[in-house]
Design a protein around this motif. Structure first.
Motif, PDB file in Angstrom:
ATOM      1  N   GLN A 156       0.835  -1.190   0.000  1.00 26.05           N
ATOM      2  CA  GLN A 156       0.000   0.000   0.000  1.00 26.05           C
ATOM      3  C   GLN A 156       0.872   1.243   0.000  1.00 26.05           C
ATOM      4  O   GLN A 156       1.850   1.314   0.716  1.00 26.05           O
ATOM      5  CB  GLN A 156      -0.890   0.017   1.247  1.00 26.05           C
ATOM      6  CG  GLN A 156      -1.728   1.275   1.348  1.00 26.05           C
ATOM      7  CD  GLN A 156      -3.142   1.004   1.756  1.00 26.05           C
ATOM      8  OE1 GLN A 156      -3.497  -0.121   2.086  1.00 26.05           O
ATOM      9  NE2 GLN A 156      -3.969   2.031   1.755  1.00 26.05           N
ATOM     10  N   VAL A 157       0.488   2.197  -0.830  1.00 31.46           N
ATOM     11  CA  VAL A 157       1.230   3.452  -0.923  1.00 31.46           C
ATOM     12  C   VAL A 157       0.760   4.398   0.173  1.00 31.46           C
ATOM     13  O   VAL A 157      -0.434   4.570   0.396  1.00 31.46           O
ATOM     14  CB  VAL A 157       1.019   4.089  -2.302  1.00 31.46           C
ATOM     15  CG1 VAL A 157       1.675   5.462  -2.357  1.00 31.46           C
ATOM     16  CG2 VAL A 157       1.587   3.186  -3.391  1.00 31.46           C
ATOM     17  N   ARG A 158       1.720   4.998   0.851  1.00 33.81           N
ATOM     18  CA  ARG A 158       1.417   5.986   1.877  1.00 33.81           C
ATOM     19  C   ARG A 158       2.258   7.230   1.670  1.00 33.81           C
ATOM     20  O   ARG A 158       3.322   7.176   1.072  1.00 33.81           O
ATOM     21  CB  ARG A 158       1.654   5.407   3.257  1.00 33.81           C
ATOM     22  CG  ARG A 158       0.687   4.307   3.668  1.00 33.81           C
ATOM     23  CD  ARG A 158       0.908   3.878   5.102  1.00 33.81           C
ATOM     24  NE  ARG A 158      -0.110   2.940   5.550  1.00 33.81           N
ATOM     25  CZ  ARG A 158      -0.060   1.632   5.358  1.00 33.81           C
ATOM     26  NH1 ARG A 158       0.983   1.113   4.719  1.00 33.81           N
ATOM     27  NH2 ARG A 158      -1.011   0.850   5.791  1.00 33.81           N
ATOM     28  N   GLN A 159       1.773   8.339   2.227  1.00 37.36           N
ATOM     29  CA  GLN A 159       2.519   9.588   2.088  1.00 37.36           C
ATOM     30  C   GLN A 159       2.213  10.489   3.269  1.00 37.36           C
ATOM     31  O   GLN A 159       1.105  10.468   3.795  1.00 37.36           O
ATOM     32  CB  GLN A 159       2.179  10.301   0.774  1.00 37.36           C
ATOM     33  CG  GLN A 159       0.756  10.779   0.639  1.00 37.36           C
ATOM     34  CD  GLN A 159      -0.215   9.667   0.290  1.00 37.36           C
ATOM     35  OE1 GLN A 159       0.134   8.672  -0.364  1.00 37.36           O
ATOM     36  NE2 GLN A 159      -1.463   9.805   0.733  1.00 37.36           N
ATOM     37  N   ALA A 182      -0.082   9.834  -4.867  1.00 41.17           N
ATOM     38  CA  ALA A 182       0.257   9.135  -6.095  1.00 41.17           C
ATOM     39  C   ALA A 182      -0.937   9.222  -7.040  1.00 41.17           C
ATOM     40  O   ALA A 182      -2.079   9.013  -6.615  1.00 41.17           O
ATOM     41  CB  ALA A 182       0.599   7.684  -5.804  1.00 41.17           C
ATOM     42  N   VAL A 183      -0.663   9.535  -8.291  1.00 46.59           N
ATOM     43  CA  VAL A 183      -1.736   9.732  -9.271  1.00 46.59           C
ATOM     44  C   VAL A 183      -1.457   8.950 -10.539  1.00 46.59           C
ATOM     45  O   VAL A 183      -0.322   8.530 -10.795  1.00 46.59           O
ATOM     46  CB  VAL A 183      -1.896  11.223  -9.619  1.00 46.59           C
ATOM     47  CG1 VAL A 183      -2.299  12.045  -8.410  1.00 46.59           C
ATOM     48  CG2 VAL A 183      -0.593  11.780 -10.221  1.00 46.59           C
ATOM     49  N   THR A 207      -6.231  12.112 -11.234  1.00 41.63           N
ATOM     50  CA  THR A 207      -6.920  11.053 -10.509  1.00 41.63           C
ATOM     51  C   THR A 207      -5.948  10.329  -9.594  1.00 41.63           C
ATOM     52  O   THR A 207      -4.915   9.841 -10.049  1.00 41.63           O
ATOM     53  CB  THR A 207      -7.545  10.044 -11.483  1.00 41.63           C
ATOM     54  OG1 THR A 207      -8.436  10.747 -12.360  1.00 41.63           O
ATOM     55  CG2 THR A 207      -8.315   8.975 -10.730  1.00 41.63           C
ATOM     56  N   VAL A 208      -6.283  10.265  -8.320  1.00 43.70           N
ATOM     57  CA  VAL A 208      -5.387   9.612  -7.371  1.00 43.70           C
ATOM     58  C   VAL A 208      -5.527   8.105  -7.473  1.00 43.70           C
ATOM     59  O   VAL A 208      -6.586   7.582  -7.812  1.00 43.70           O
ATOM     60  CB  VAL A 208      -5.661  10.079  -5.929  1.00 43.70           C
ATOM     61  CG1 VAL A 208      -5.391  11.563  -5.796  1.00 43.70           C
ATOM     62  CG2 VAL A 208      -7.074   9.745  -5.493  1.00 43.70           C
ATOM     63  N   ARG A 209      -4.443   7.426  -7.169  1.00 44.22           N
ATOM     64  CA  ARG A 209      -4.457   5.965  -7.235  1.00 44.22           C
ATOM     65  C   ARG A 209      -5.186   5.367  -6.041  1.00 44.22           C
ATOM     66  O   ARG A 209      -5.838   4.338  -6.153  1.00 44.22           O
ATOM     67  CB  ARG A 209      -3.023   5.448  -7.303  1.00 44.22           C
ATOM     68  CG  ARG A 209      -2.372   5.706  -8.653  1.00 44.22           C
ATOM     69  CD  ARG A 209      -0.986   5.121  -8.706  1.00 44.22           C
ATOM     70  NE  ARG A 209      -0.469   5.077 -10.070  1.00 44.22           N
ATOM     71  CZ  ARG A 209      -0.613   4.050 -10.888  1.00 44.22           C
ATOM     72  NH1 ARG A 209      -1.232   2.954 -10.459  1.00 44.22           N
ATOM     73  NH2 ARG A 209      -0.122   4.089 -12.110  1.00 44.22           N
ATOM     74  N   VAL A 210      -5.027   5.999  -4.900  1.00 47.49           N
ATOM     75  CA  VAL A 210      -5.684   5.523  -3.681  1.00 47.49           C
ATOM     76  C   VAL A 210      -6.349   6.722  -3.018  1.00 47.49           C
ATOM     77  O   VAL A 210      -5.680   7.732  -2.779  1.00 47.49           O
ATOM     78  CB  VAL A 210      -4.681   4.874  -2.713  1.00 47.49           C
ATOM     79  CG1 VAL A 210      -5.388   4.430  -1.449  1.00 47.49           C
ATOM     80  CG2 VAL A 210      -3.972   3.705  -3.385  1.00 47.49           C
TER      81      VAL A 210
END
Length: 121
Positions: A1-4, A98-99, A105-108
């Protein structure tokens, strides 16, 4: 999972500068396009800068072009947002995400921690 996690915001006078940082983590994050968004008070969230995986392409709307610069350091998994010549209308909560590289459009749909930027005139 992508986090930021975005950081670096603060209060600044008009015509000042700030540099925001986005610490990213997750799977294949360096293969993704990343973007900075902002949500001004009482308004919708809007995309303000996007960068391709190898930094070869960047995209800015007219409202920030020439004043703001998005960069990334894939070795450190960080994305940056240098904001110069700030205006009061730049006051907003800023987020990174992340897009998909074709647009905003965001991925998540999980925005994580934003960072507040307040510009006083």
């Amino acid at each position: 999972q992508v986090r930021q996690v975005a950081s670096g915001g603060g209060s600044v006078q008009a015509r000042g500068s700030l540099r925001l940082s986005c610490a990213t983590s997750g799977y294949a994050i360096n293969n993704l396009c990343w973007a900075w968004f902002r949500r001004p008070p009482g308004k919708e969230r809007e995309g303000r800068a996007r960068i391709s995986p190898a930094s070869s392409n960047t995209d800015y709307p007219d409202s920030v072009a020439g004043r703001f610069t998005i960069t990334r350091d894939n070795a450190r998994n960080n994305v940056y947002f240098q904001m110069n010549s700030l205006k009061s209308e730049d006051t907003a909560m800023y987020y990174c995400a992340a897009v998909f590289c074709s647009g905003w459009t965001v991925r998540v749909d999980a925005w994580g921690q934003g960072t507040q930027v307040t510009v006083s005139s």
